[in-house]
Design an enzyme around this catalytic site. Structure first.
Site, PDB file in Angstrom:
ATOM      1  N   TYR A   1     -10.013 -12.419  37.404  1.00 48.27           N
ATOM      2  CA  TYR A   1     -10.880 -13.230  36.533  1.00 48.27           C
ATOM      3  C   TYR A   1     -10.438 -14.683  36.427  1.00 48.27           C
ATOM      4  CZ  TYR A   1      -7.303 -12.080  33.104  1.00 48.27           C
ATOM      5  OH  TYR A   1      -6.105 -11.931  32.460  1.00 48.27           O
TER       6      TYR A   1
ATOM      7  N   LYS B   1       3.908  -2.698  34.219  1.00 49.93           N
ATOM      8  CA  LYS B   1       3.132  -1.519  33.802  1.00 49.93           C
ATOM      9  C   LYS B   1       3.800  -0.194  34.177  1.00 49.93           C
ATOM     10  CE  LYS B   1      -1.416  -3.688  33.644  1.00 49.93           C
ATOM     11  NZ  LYS B   1      -2.814  -3.623  34.075  1.00 49.93           N
TER      12      LYS B   1
ATOM     13  N   SER C   1      -2.073 -15.437  29.835  1.00 51.32           N
ATOM     14  CA  SER C   1      -2.793 -14.240  29.391  1.00 51.32           C
ATOM     15  C   SER C   1      -3.903 -14.596  28.393  1.00 51.32           C
ATOM     16  CB  SER C   1      -1.816 -13.261  28.733  1.00 51.32           C
ATOM     17  OG  SER C   1      -2.540 -12.216  28.133  1.00 51.32           O
TER      18      SER C   1
ATOM     19  N   THR D   1       1.412  -6.116  31.018  1.00 51.13           N
ATOM     20  CA  THR D   1       0.738  -6.627  32.204  1.00 51.13           C
ATOM     21  C   THR D   1       1.744  -6.796  33.331  1.00 51.13           C
ATOM     22  OG1 THR D   1      -0.831  -8.288  33.011  1.00 51.13           O
ATOM     23  CG2 THR D   1       0.845  -9.076  31.471  1.00 51.13           C
TER      24      THR D   1
ATOM     25  N   ASN E   1      -6.845   0.218  51.500  1.00 52.92           N
ATOM     26  CA  ASN E   1      -5.726  -0.662  51.149  1.00 52.92           C
ATOM     27  C   ASN E   1      -5.010  -1.143  52.398  1.00 52.92           C
ATOM     28  OD1 ASN E   1      -4.138  -1.912  49.085  1.00 52.92           O
ATOM     29  ND2 ASN E   1      -2.455  -0.540  49.625  1.00 52.92           N
TER      30      ASN E   1
ATOM     31  N   ASP F   1      -7.109   0.515  31.164  1.00 50.02           N
ATOM     32  CA  ASP F   1      -7.765  -0.286  32.213  1.00 50.02           C
ATOM     33  C   ASP F   1      -9.017   0.420  32.761  1.00 50.02           C
ATOM     34  OD1 ASP F   1      -6.120  -2.508  32.117  1.00 50.02           O
ATOM     35  OD2 ASP F   1      -4.757  -1.779  33.672  1.00 50.02           O
TER      36      ASP F   1
END
Ligand code: NAP
Length: 284
Positions: free
Chosen positions: A225, A72, A21, A68, A158, A109
């Site tokens: 990321y 969640k 993280s 995370t 999706n 978020d």
């Protein structure tokens, strides 16, 4: 390293795995720069251990937790109160532990997503053309909710259509659901594409098909990321699309988290992005 005292305020992040993280790097850099006697630490309980961890902090033993993957949804369920945006997302990435024993859930978020566009694609009008969102997990639900609040029309795509249908049923509003096989149709005339799936994580299987049929001016955003320059963003850049990366979203969602935990905005004069980029072993 922050110096620990008897008065040190503690906050942290809970996830599994949590080892990689970036949140401890961001928050501890802000704490140090602001001169706050505080520390931000990682927790990685088993799924069975999560309820005990949350219950053990009740009553203000900790200021708050970021949450995370994969906790969640469980975090939202464990809270006593939740903001509208957390309820709409069906997931919490922030838990604040009040002294009086109340646990409050929030989801920042969506703020992170909209903030990342403001920083990296400031000219992008999210209401000008439909926004394609790929994915229907917790991150996608938070993104769709924030995009609807920002006035966007959302095309939701999706792999498992039923999960996209469920988000539409829950959030209502301007959402059109497309099958995964209809991605190219969903992209026609879109102004923005957001990858909210985990495809492309660790450099594996980026969803390159997501660029098919997308107008060349459309902004491409990837929530993934790691790596910083995902396969999707690299291909999008090569095709001339403006891009927004997941690290900027992570930083923007951390700002309101820090405020909720430590009662003040993080200092603006510390380049946490550069610290995170270095910690990822990347370069801008
Ligand atoms: P999640 O609830 O596990 O959802 C995963 C999504 O990815 C689902 O829509 C799933 O589709 C899709 N998916 C997974 N493997 C796939 C495949 N092989 N082909 C097609 N679709 C596939 O995860 P999440 O919490 O929503 O997070 C999603 C991503 O966003 C993660 O990479 C996470 O790290 C990232 N994220 C980033 C930020 C940030 O600040 N940058 C914040 C939150 C999340 P199905 O429904 O069909 O399984």
């Amino acid at each position: 390293m922050n110096r620990i005292t008897g008065a040190t305020a503690v906050a942290g992040i809970v996830g599994r795995p949590v080892r990689h993280s970036m949140s401890p790097i961001l928050h501890n850099a802000w704490l140090a720069a602001a001169g706050i006697d505080g520390v931000y630490v990682p927790f990685s309980p088993t799924p069975e251990g999560l309820p005990a961890l949350i219950a053990g902090f009740r009553g203000g033993a900790i200021r708050g937790l970021n949450v995370t993957i994969p906790f969640k949804e469980a975090a939202l369920a464990a809270a006593d109160e939740a903001t509208d945006r957390a309820r709409k997302a069906g997931a919490a990435n922030v838990l604040v532990f009040g002294e009086e024993g109340v646990i409050r859930a929030d989801n920042t978020d969506g703020v992170g997503l909209i903030g990342a566009f403001a920083v990296q694609a400031p000219g992008c009008d999210l209401t000008a053309a439909p926004v394609v969102v790929l994915g229907a997990g917790g991150a996608a639900a938070g993104a769709v909710s924030a995009l609807l609040d920002a006035g966007a029309r959302v095309r939701l795509v999706n792999r498992t259509r039923a999960k996209a249908d469920e988000i539409k049923a829950r959030l209502g509003g301007a959402i059109t659901v497309f099958d995964w096989a209809e991605l190219k149709t969903a992209n026609a005339g879109a102004g923005v594409l957001v990858n909210a799936t985990s495809l492309g994580l660790d450099g594996k299987d980026p969803p390159l098909a997501a660029l098919e049929g997308l107008p060349p001016t459309a902004v491409v955003m990837d929530m993934v990321y790691k790596p910083l320059r995902t396969g999707l963003l690299t291909a999008a850049r090569a095709a001339g699309h403006p891009v927004v990366d997941g690290l900027e979203m992570l930083i923007r969602q951390a700002v309101p988290s820090f405020e909720a935990f430590f009662g003040q905005a993080p200092p603006a004069d510390v380049d946490v992005r550069a610290l995170a980029v270095a910690a990822l072993g990347e370069q801008e």
